[in-house]
Design a protein around this motif. Structure first.
Motif, PDB file in Angstrom:
ATOM      1  N   PRO A  52       0.809  -1.236   0.000  1.00 33.19           N
ATOM      2  CA  PRO A  52       0.000   0.000   0.000  1.00 33.19           C
ATOM      3  C   PRO A  52       0.837   1.278   0.000  1.00 33.19           C
ATOM      4  O   PRO A  52       0.484   2.254  -0.657  1.00 33.19           O
ATOM      5  N   VAL A  53       1.966   1.277   0.711  1.00 34.70           N
ATOM      6  CA  VAL A  53       2.788   2.496   0.772  1.00 34.70           C
ATOM      7  C   VAL A  53       3.399   2.784  -0.597  1.00 34.70           C
ATOM      8  O   VAL A  53       3.381   3.920  -1.080  1.00 34.70           O
ATOM      9  N   ALA A  54       3.930   1.759  -1.228  1.00 35.91           N
ATOM     10  CA  ALA A  54       4.515   1.940  -2.561  1.00 35.91           C
ATOM     11  C   ALA A  54       3.455   2.392  -3.550  1.00 35.91           C
ATOM     12  O   ALA A  54       3.716   3.253  -4.410  1.00 35.91           O
ATOM     13  N   ALA A  55       2.249   1.844  -3.427  1.00 36.69           N
ATOM     14  CA  ALA A  55       1.172   2.249  -4.332  1.00 36.69           C
ATOM     15  C   ALA A  55       0.799   3.713  -4.114  1.00 36.69           C
ATOM     16  O   ALA A  55       0.586   4.463  -5.077  1.00 36.69           O
ATOM     17  N   ALA A  56       0.742   4.138  -2.840  1.00 30.72           N
ATOM     18  CA  ALA A  56       0.408   5.538  -2.548  1.00 30.72           C
ATOM     19  C   ALA A  56       1.493   6.474  -3.063  1.00 30.72           C
ATOM     20  O   ALA A  56       1.198   7.525  -3.658  1.00 30.72           O
ATOM     21  N   LEU A  57       2.756   6.103  -2.857  1.00 30.30           N
ATOM     22  CA  LEU A  57       3.855   6.952  -3.337  1.00 30.30           C
ATOM     23  C   LEU A  57       3.889   6.999  -4.865  1.00 30.30           C
ATOM     24  O   LEU A  57       4.168   8.053  -5.455  1.00 30.30           O
ATOM     25  N   THR A  58       3.599   5.886  -5.494  1.00 29.82           N
ATOM     26  CA  THR A  58       3.554   5.862  -6.957  1.00 29.82           C
ATOM     27  C   THR A  58       2.445   6.767  -7.472  1.00 29.82           C
ATOM     28  O   THR A  58       2.629   7.526  -8.423  1.00 29.82           O
ATOM     29  N   THR A  59       1.289   6.692  -6.820  1.00 28.81           N
ATOM     30  CA  THR A  59       0.166   7.542  -7.218  1.00 28.81           C
ATOM     31  C   THR A  59       0.504   9.014  -7.018  1.00 28.81           C
ATOM     32  O   THR A  59       0.213   9.857  -7.875  1.00 28.81           O
ATOM     33  N   LEU A  60       1.145   9.326  -5.899  1.00 27.51           N
ATOM     34  CA  LEU A  60       1.551  10.710  -5.634  1.00 27.51           C
ATOM     35  C   LEU A  60       2.553  11.197  -6.678  1.00 27.51           C
ATOM     36  O   LEU A  60       2.428  12.308  -7.205  1.00 27.51           O
ATOM     37  N   GLY A  61       3.531  10.368  -6.988  1.00 23.95           N
ATOM     38  CA  GLY A  61       4.520  10.745  -8.005  1.00 23.95           C
ATOM     39  C   GLY A  61       3.891  10.936  -9.371  1.00 23.95           C
ATOM     40  O   GLY A  61       4.214  11.881 -10.094  1.00 23.95           O
ATOM     41  N   PHE A  62       2.977  10.046  -9.720  1.00 26.25           N
ATOM     42  CA  PHE A  62       2.301  10.177 -11.008  1.00 26.25           C
ATOM     43  C   PHE A  62       1.470  11.461 -11.052  1.00 26.25           C
ATOM     44  O   PHE A  62       1.472  12.181 -12.051  1.00 26.25           O
ATOM     45  N   GLY A  63       0.794  11.780  -9.940  1.00 30.53           N
ATOM     46  CA  GLY A  63       0.007  13.017  -9.882  1.00 30.53           C
ATOM     47  C   GLY A  63       0.879  14.255 -10.017  1.00 30.53           C
ATOM     48  O   GLY A  63       0.533  15.211 -10.707  1.00 30.53           O
ATOM     49  N   CYS A  64       2.045  14.226  -9.361  1.00 32.08           N
ATOM     50  CA  CYS A  64       2.978  15.361  -9.481  1.00 32.08           C
ATOM     51  C   CYS A  64       3.475  15.506 -10.914  1.00 32.08           C
ATOM     52  O   CYS A  64       3.567  16.622 -11.441  1.00 32.08           O
ATOM     53  N   ALA A  65       3.806  14.385 -11.535  1.00 27.69           N
ATOM     54  CA  ALA A  65       4.287  14.434 -12.922  1.00 27.69           C
ATOM     55  C   ALA A  65       3.218  14.995 -13.851  1.00 27.69           C
ATOM     56  O   ALA A  65       3.506  15.835 -14.714  1.00 27.69           O
ATOM     57  N   VAL A  66       1.982  14.554 -13.666  1.00 32.82           N
ATOM     58  CA  VAL A  66       0.877  15.065 -14.497  1.00 32.82           C
ATOM     59  C   VAL A  66       0.690  16.554 -14.247  1.00 32.82           C
ATOM     60  O   VAL A  66       0.479  17.341 -15.180  1.00 32.82           O
ATOM     61  N   GLY A  67       0.790  16.980 -12.985  1.00 34.11           N
ATOM     62  CA  GLY A  67       0.641  18.400 -12.661  1.00 34.11           C
ATOM     63  C   GLY A  67       1.726  19.256 -13.290  1.00 34.11           C
ATOM     64  O   GLY A  67       1.467  20.340 -13.807  1.00 34.11           O
ATOM     65  N   ILE A  68       2.958  18.779 -13.256  1.00 32.77           N
ATOM     66  CA  ILE A  68       4.073  19.534 -13.851  1.00 32.77           C
ATOM     67  C   ILE A  68       3.895  19.643 -15.357  1.00 32.77           C
ATOM     68  O   ILE A  68       4.075  20.719 -15.943  1.00 32.77           O
ATOM     69  N   VAL A  69       3.531  18.553 -15.986  1.00 38.00           N
ATOM     70  CA  VAL A  69       3.325  18.576 -17.433  1.00 38.00           C
ATOM     71  C   VAL A  69       2.170  19.504 -17.785  1.00 38.00           C
ATOM     72  O   VAL A  69       2.256  20.306 -18.731  1.00 38.00           O
ATOM     73  N   ALA A  70       1.075  19.435 -17.013  1.00 36.53           N
ATOM     74  CA  ALA A  70      -0.077  20.299 -17.285  1.00 36.53           C
ATOM     75  C   ALA A  70       0.294  21.768 -17.109  1.00 36.53           C
ATOM     76  O   ALA A  70      -0.101  22.613 -17.917  1.00 36.53           O
ATOM     77  N   ARG A  71       1.064  22.079 -16.056  1.00 39.62           N
ATOM     78  CA  ARG A  71       1.472  23.476 -15.837  1.00 39.62           C
ATOM     79  C   ARG A  71       2.320  23.983 -16.998  1.00 39.62           C
ATOM     80  O   ARG A  71       2.136  25.095 -17.493  1.00 39.62           O
ATOM     81  N   ASP A  72       3.268  23.147 -17.446  1.00 40.52           N
ATOM     82  CA  ASP A  72       4.116  23.556 -18.561  1.00 40.52           C
ATOM     83  C   ASP A  72       3.314  23.751 -19.845  1.00 40.52           C
ATOM     84  O   ASP A  72       3.599  24.655 -20.630  1.00 40.52           O
ATOM     85  N   LEU A  73       2.321  22.918 -20.051  1.00 36.24           N
ATOM     86  CA  LEU A  73       1.514  23.038 -21.267  1.00 36.24           C
ATOM     87  C   LEU A  73       0.554  24.215 -21.209  1.00 36.24           C
ATOM     88  O   LEU A  73       0.261  24.826 -22.233  1.00 36.24           O
TER      89      LEU A  73
END
Length: 120
Positions: A34-55
């Protein structure tokens, strides 16, 4: 005789059953880690946010980039010139003090009284 290449495989999965199997595997993986899944989800959300901000952020115009560059140059020149400006200011103050002392000394000398008699 039957050609083996024309006989369809019997254990082939349908796309729906493949999707169900993948979701089941993901769910069991999340339950085991569960911890790895939560961290993966958080990292994926951050990556999507950074890409969206840049776009979504408008690119600066050439004029804006030039103004930013000039402001940075001005800031660095100010940092570089400030010690020299302070030193020159102190030297100018010392020079003004020296001239005042010299004029004060001349005003109390006999030469000053002779010159004042000459122009009066």
């Amino acid at each position: 005789m039957n050609d083996p290449s024309t006989v369809p495989p019997t254990d082939e999965e349908t796309p729906a059953s493949q999707g169900t199997r993948i979701l089941s595997n993901m769910e069991s993986l999340i339950r085991r880690h569960p911890v790895a899944a939560a961290l993966t989800t958080l990292g994926f959300g951050c990556a999507v946010g950074i890409v969206a901000r840049d776009l979504l952020t408008p690119q600066p115009t050439p004029r804006d980039r030039a103004m930013q560059l000039l402001e940075e140059i001005q800031s660095r020149l100010t940092e570089f010139a400030e010690p020299a400006y302070d030193r020159a200011s102190h030297l100018a103050d010392d020079g003004v003090s020296a001239v005042k002392r010299g004029l004060h000394a001349v005003s109390h000398s006999s030469l000053a009284s002779r010159l004042s008699n000459l122009f009066s």
